[in-house]
Write a protein that holds these residues in place. Sequence first.
Motif, mmCIF file in Angstrom:
data_model
loop_
_atom_site.group_PDB
_atom_site.id
_atom_site.type_symbol
_atom_site.label_atom_id
_atom_site.label_comp_id
_atom_site.label_asym_id
_atom_site.label_seq_id
_atom_site.Cartn_x
_atom_site.Cartn_y
_atom_site.Cartn_z
ATOM 1 N N LEU A 20 0.926 -1.270 0.050
ATOM 2 C CA LEU A 20 0.099 -0.063 -0.163
ATOM 3 C C LEU A 20 0.865 1.268 -0.106
ATOM 4 O O LEU A 20 0.549 2.207 -0.787
ATOM 5 N N ASP A 21 1.914 1.445 0.844
ATOM 6 C CA ASP A 21 2.703 2.512 0.866
ATOM 7 C C ASP A 21 3.576 2.646 -0.447
ATOM 8 O O ASP A 21 3.664 3.998 -1.189
ATOM 9 N N THR A 22 3.917 1.744 -1.041
ATOM 10 C CA THR A 22 4.521 1.859 -2.307
ATOM 11 C C THR A 22 3.463 2.150 -3.662
ATOM 12 O O THR A 22 3.761 3.139 -4.417
ATOM 13 N N ALA A 23 2.273 1.730 -3.475
ATOM 14 C CA ALA A 23 1.471 2.209 -4.251
ATOM 15 C C ALA A 23 0.976 3.644 -4.122
ATOM 16 O O ALA A 23 0.754 4.458 -5.042
ATOM 17 N N ALA A 24 0.888 3.896 -2.814
ATOM 18 C CA ALA A 24 0.628 5.398 -2.490
ATOM 19 C C ALA A 24 1.824 6.327 -3.148
ATOM 20 O O ALA A 24 1.762 7.631 -3.701
ATOM 21 N N PHE A 55 -3.334 -8.701 -2.628
ATOM 22 C CA PHE A 55 -4.547 -8.182 -3.093
ATOM 23 C C PHE A 55 -4.708 -8.765 -4.450
ATOM 24 O O PHE A 55 -3.896 -8.984 -5.221
ATOM 25 N N GLU A 56 -6.014 -8.995 -4.707
ATOM 26 C CA GLU A 56 -6.360 -9.944 -5.944
ATOM 27 C C GLU A 56 -6.149 -9.197 -7.281
ATOM 28 O O GLU A 56 -6.293 -9.797 -8.472
ATOM 29 N N SER A 57 -5.826 -7.871 -7.258
ATOM 30 C CA SER A 57 -5.709 -7.056 -8.500
ATOM 31 C C SER A 57 -5.270 -5.778 -8.077
ATOM 32 O O SER A 57 -5.131 -5.156 -7.025
ATOM 33 N N ARG A 58 -4.775 -5.007 -9.082
ATOM 34 C CA ARG A 58 -4.293 -3.529 -8.991
ATOM 35 C C ARG A 58 -5.359 -2.583 -8.466
ATOM 36 O O ARG A 58 -5.248 -1.887 -7.529
ATOM 37 N N GLU A 59 -6.578 -2.870 -8.981
ATOM 38 C CA GLU A 59 -7.935 -2.124 -8.433
ATOM 39 C C GLU A 59 -8.030 -2.410 -7.149
ATOM 40 O O GLU A 59 -8.480 -1.432 -6.501
ATOM 41 N N ALA A 60 -8.067 -3.756 -6.427
ATOM 42 C CA ALA A 60 -8.059 -3.747 -5.112
ATOM 43 C C ALA A 60 -7.269 -3.171 -4.264
ATOM 44 O O ALA A 60 -7.597 -2.665 -3.298
ATOM 45 N N VAL A 61 -5.941 -3.042 -4.643
ATOM 46 C CA VAL A 61 -4.715 -2.215 -4.055
ATOM 47 C C VAL A 61 -5.453 -0.652 -3.721
ATOM 48 O O VAL A 61 -5.540 -0.026 -2.706
ATOM 49 N N LEU A 62 -6.028 -0.248 -4.938
ATOM 50 C CA LEU A 62 -6.248 1.227 -5.031
ATOM 51 C C LEU A 62 -7.372 1.487 -4.339
ATOM 52 O O LEU A 62 -7.741 2.565 -3.628
ATOM 53 N N GLU A 64 -8.266 -0.218 -1.688
ATOM 54 C CA GLU A 64 -7.842 0.037 0.029
ATOM 55 C C GLU A 64 -7.391 1.399 0.147
ATOM 56 O O GLU A 64 -7.657 2.072 1.164
ATOM 57 N N LEU A 65 -6.426 2.053 -0.845
ATOM 58 C CA LEU A 65 -6.000 3.273 -0.677
ATOM 59 C C LEU A 65 -6.753 4.292 -0.703
ATOM 60 O O LEU A 65 -6.767 5.064 0.000
ATOM 61 N N LEU A 66 -7.947 4.247 -1.350
ATOM 62 C CA LEU A 66 -8.971 5.146 -1.549
ATOM 63 C C LEU A 66 -9.483 5.057 0.084
ATOM 64 O O LEU A 66 -9.807 6.562 0.581
ATOM 65 N N ASP A 67 -9.791 4.247 0.923
ATOM 66 C CA ASP A 67 -10.342 4.047 1.974
ATOM 67 C C ASP A 67 -9.374 4.921 2.861
ATOM 68 O O ASP A 67 -9.835 5.598 3.959
ATOM 69 N N VAL A 68 -8.177 4.382 2.879
ATOM 70 C CA VAL A 68 -7.377 4.979 3.759
ATOM 71 C C VAL A 68 -7.122 6.554 3.737
ATOM 72 O O VAL A 68 -6.945 7.236 4.702
ATOM 73 N N PHE A 69 -6.910 7.083 2.282
ATOM 74 C CA PHE A 69 -6.891 8.355 2.158
ATOM 75 C C PHE A 69 -8.009 9.217 2.487
ATOM 76 O O PHE A 69 -8.042 10.147 2.970
#
Length: 221
Positions: A20-24, A55-62, A64-69
Motif C-alpha cells: 500500500l505504501d509503495t502504491a501511494a 491483493f487480488e488485483s491492481r484495482e483492489a490495492v487502489l 483500499e488506498l482510497l479508503d485509507v486516504f
Amino acid sequence: MTFQRARSEEQREIRRKAILDTAAAMLDEMPVAEVSLNELSRRVGLAKSNVLRYFESREAVLLELLDVFLGDWLAELTDDLPAGIDAGAAPEARAAQLAEILSRSLAERKVLCDLFGAQGGVLEHNVSVEVVKRHKRASLARLTTMTDLLRRHLPELGDDTQLFCLMALVSAGALSAYVPPPPSLVAAYAEEPSLGVLHLDLRDALRSSFTAALVGVLPRA
C-alpha cells in the motif's frame, strides 16, 4: 526492497502495508491509470504472483488506498471544521464557510480526488464480489462519519446531509479530471487567451459546486 517468506500474521501485515505504501508513493508520481501491477511488484520487491497473494488485483490495492486516504481526510476535517465555521453565524454564512473548507482541503488532496474519479469506472471493475462488498461497507462507514460531521456544523441540512456528502465526493472526482490541463490545452490557452474561460481551477470549481449545492438544499426562511 526484498522480503523473505511471510510466516506470521504480523509479517503478512507488514507486507500488505509495504504494498500500500509503495502504491501511494507511485500515485504521487503518476495518475491512477498509469499505476500498473508489474511496476508495483518491481518497486515493492515481490514477484507479481506474490503481490496477488495479498491483493487480488491492481484495482483492489487502489480501492483500499482510497479508503485509507478518505479516512485521513475526514480526520483532518474533524479539526478544520470547528476552527473554520462560526457556530453563531446564519445558515447561509456557515454554508459558505463549509464550502470554503471542503474545497480547500480536497483541492490539496489531488490523489484522493483522482481515486474518486476512477472509482466507478475503473476501480470497482476487475475485483471480486467480496472485495466490492468490503469496499462498500467501508465507504458507507466513511460516508456516515462525514454526514455526522457536517450535520454537527450545519444541522439545517437535515436529511439532505448524506446526499450532499455523496455528491460532494463525486464532484471532487469528476472535476479533478480536468486539473491540471494537458500540455495541448495549456498551449491553446496561451495562443488564444479567450479560450481561458474554460480553464478550471480545482479549488474554485469545487467551491462553486459545493456552494450551489448547499444553497439549494438549505431550507428557505
